[in-house]
Write a protein that holds these residues in place. Structure first.
Motif, mmCIF file in Angstrom:
data_model
loop_
_atom_site.group_PDB
_atom_site.id
_atom_site.type_symbol
_atom_site.label_atom_id
_atom_site.label_comp_id
_atom_site.label_asym_id
_atom_site.label_seq_id
_atom_site.Cartn_x
_atom_site.Cartn_y
_atom_site.Cartn_z
ATOM 1 N N CYS A 143 0.833 -1.194 0.000
ATOM 2 C CA CYS A 143 0.000 0.000 0.000
ATOM 3 C C CYS A 143 0.875 1.255 0.000
ATOM 4 O O CYS A 143 1.977 1.235 0.537
ATOM 5 C CB CYS A 143 -0.873 0.020 1.244
ATOM 6 N N LEU A 191 0.562 6.603 3.919
ATOM 7 C CA LEU A 191 -0.648 7.344 4.254
ATOM 8 C C LEU A 191 -0.589 8.789 3.776
ATOM 9 O O LEU A 191 -1.620 9.380 3.449
ATOM 10 C CB LEU A 191 -0.876 7.325 5.771
ATOM 11 N N THR A 192 0.604 9.349 3.735
ATOM 12 C CA THR A 192 0.739 10.750 3.336
ATOM 13 C C THR A 192 0.834 10.933 1.828
ATOM 14 O O THR A 192 0.779 12.056 1.347
ATOM 15 C CB THR A 192 1.980 11.367 4.001
ATOM 16 N N ALA A 205 -1.261 9.497 -0.622
ATOM 17 C CA ALA A 205 -2.594 9.594 -1.214
ATOM 18 C C ALA A 205 -3.571 8.856 -0.310
ATOM 19 O O ALA A 205 -3.163 8.107 0.572
ATOM 20 C CB ALA A 205 -2.599 8.968 -2.606
ATOM 21 N N SER A 206 -4.837 9.059 -0.562
ATOM 22 C CA SER A 206 -5.853 8.319 0.189
ATOM 23 C C SER A 206 -5.758 6.846 -0.172
ATOM 24 O O SER A 206 -5.512 6.495 -1.326
ATOM 25 C CB SER A 206 -7.251 8.818 -0.178
ATOM 26 N N LEU A 207 -5.953 6.006 0.825
ATOM 27 C CA LEU A 207 -5.930 4.562 0.578
ATOM 28 C C LEU A 207 -7.152 4.148 -0.235
ATOM 29 O O LEU A 207 -8.258 4.665 -0.025
ATOM 30 C CB LEU A 207 -5.953 3.786 1.896
ATOM 31 N N SER A 208 -6.940 3.203 -1.117
ATOM 32 C CA SER A 208 -8.071 2.626 -1.839
ATOM 33 C C SER A 208 -8.850 1.761 -0.863
ATOM 34 O O SER A 208 -8.355 1.389 0.207
ATOM 35 C CB SER A 208 -7.575 1.778 -3.016
ATOM 36 N N GLU A 209 -10.063 1.409 -1.239
ATOM 37 C CA GLU A 209 -10.863 0.552 -0.371
ATOM 38 C C GLU A 209 -10.162 -0.789 -0.160
ATOM 39 O O GLU A 209 -10.095 -1.300 0.959
ATOM 40 C CB GLU A 209 -12.246 0.325 -0.976
ATOM 41 N N ASP A 268 -6.883 -1.517 -0.362
ATOM 42 C CA ASP A 268 -5.705 -1.362 0.500
ATOM 43 C C ASP A 268 -6.111 -1.154 1.953
ATOM 44 O O ASP A 268 -5.487 -1.690 2.870
ATOM 45 C CB ASP A 268 -4.835 -0.186 0.038
ATOM 46 N N SER A 269 -7.170 -0.382 2.185
ATOM 47 C CA SER A 269 -7.575 -0.123 3.570
ATOM 48 C C SER A 269 -8.110 -1.396 4.232
ATOM 49 O O SER A 269 -7.847 -1.636 5.410
ATOM 50 C CB SER A 269 -8.617 0.998 3.632
#
Length: 120
Positions: A19, A22-23, A25-29, A31-32
């Motif tokens: 992944c 965190l800084t 880009a926003s995590l994809s669903e 990856d989260s």
């Protein structure tokens, strides 16, 4: 029939975080969900201790006989190790009557990479 699983030997350049940090880009669903399962598995103190014992054990792998003394019964240790395997944190290999555990090669890199720069 053997339950043995051959553990791959990965070169350092082959270990790729799953992944983005965190800084970055926003995590994809996807990856989260993957990372939440890993952190959830490590959210239990017994599991965290077992994971630490495997990760820090000489040679990078540990026999269950060497790590089971964490203050809970043997069936409970087996339950926690199963949860760590299901989360993708550990791999295992049966050798005779004992099971040996190893930290999945990309796990620490993935977790460190994801958290890199999070304190900025």
């Amino acid at each position: 029939m053997s339950n043995a699983k051959v553990l791959p030997v990965l070169q350092p350049e082959a270990v790729v975080p799953c992944c983005p940090p965190l800084t970055a880009a926003s995590l994809s669903e996807e990856d989260s969900v993957r990372m939440a399962a890993m952190f959830k598995a490590l959210g239990d103190p017994v599991r965290l201790r077992l994971f630490s014992r495997v990760a820090s054990h000489e040679g990078g792998e540990a026999c269950v006989c060497d790590i089971q003394d964490v203050g809970v019964s043997q069936p409970t240790v087996s339950h926690h190790l199963k949860k760590l395997r299901e989360a993708g944190l550990l791999t295992s290999e049966r050798r005779g009557t004992w099971v040996y555990y190893r930290v999945e090669p990309s796990v620490l890199a993935a977790m460190a990479g994801m958290l890199a720069g999070a304190g900025r």
